[in-house]
Scaffold this motif. Structure first.
Motif, PDB file in Angstrom:
ATOM      1  N   ILE A  55       0.974  -1.357   0.062  1.00 41.51           N
ATOM      2  CA  ILE A  55      -0.135   0.103  -0.031  1.00 41.51           C
ATOM      3  C   ILE A  55       0.853   1.184  -0.151  1.00 41.51           C
ATOM      4  N   ILE A  56       1.811   1.222   0.680  1.00 46.31           N
ATOM      5  CA  ILE A  56       2.657   2.498   0.657  1.00 46.31           C
ATOM      6  C   ILE A  56       3.286   2.505  -0.669  1.00 46.31           C
ATOM      7  N   ASP A  62       4.657   3.819  -7.079  1.00 46.71           N
ATOM      8  CA  ASP A  62       5.470   2.503  -7.499  1.00 46.71           C
ATOM      9  C   ASP A  62       4.486   1.122  -7.801  1.00 46.71           C
ATOM     10  N   ILE A  63       4.098   0.844  -8.569  1.00 44.19           N
ATOM     11  CA  ILE A  63       2.999  -0.172  -8.823  1.00 44.19           C
ATOM     12  C   ILE A  63       3.908  -1.551  -8.869  1.00 44.19           C
ATOM     13  N   PRO A  64       4.927  -1.500  -9.669  1.00 44.75           N
ATOM     14  CA  PRO A  64       5.736  -2.995  -9.595  1.00 44.75           C
ATOM     15  C   PRO A  64       5.986  -3.393  -8.256  1.00 44.75           C
ATOM     16  N   TRP A  71       0.632  -9.074  -3.985  1.00 44.81           N
ATOM     17  CA  TRP A  71      -0.350  -8.913  -4.899  1.00 44.81           C
ATOM     18  C   TRP A  71      -1.903  -8.430  -4.464  1.00 44.81           C
ATOM     19  N   LEU A  72      -2.058  -8.603  -3.079  1.00 42.53           N
ATOM     20  CA  LEU A  72      -3.388  -7.921  -2.706  1.00 42.53           C
ATOM     21  C   LEU A  72      -3.491  -6.495  -2.446  1.00 42.53           C
TER      22      LEU A  72
END
Length: 106
Positions: A55-56, A62-64, A71-72
């Protein structure tokens, strides 16, 4: 009076504060404290560990790394924001703005 206000708004304030604290946390910060009961018992693997980091990273764009941490993370943020929306609408009365006070069914 205070108890009634506390019980009415607690969950809404809790989720907003949680999201704000995660959004304001640096992704590079070292974690020295944990609330994970499994990690506190000495178990090294936990299905939820990494969710906070995900979440941070997501809040910092920084999606990757977010997906790599857990992954959740993305679905969790969407669910929590939806919960904040529902609670805010319910607790702050936005859901009843156009309702006729004499005929609640309208």
């Amino acid at each position: 009076m205070i108890k009634k206000l506390f019980s009415k708004y607690f969950e809404l304030v809790f989720w907003i504060a949680a999201m704000l604290s995660l959004a304001l946390t640096s992704p590079q910060a070292e974690s020295h404290f944990t609330l994970c009961p499994l990690k506190l018992m000495g178990i090294t693997w936990c299905p939820g560990c990494g969710l906070g980091h995900a979440i941070i990273y997501l809040f910092h764009g920084d999606i990757p790394n977010s997906f790599h941490a857990h992954w959740l993370g993305i679905p969790a943020v969407l669910i929590i924001f939806h919960r904040i929306y529902v609670l805010g609408k319910d607790r702050l009365g936005y859901g009843h703005r156009f309702q006729n006070p004499r005929n609640p069914a309208s």
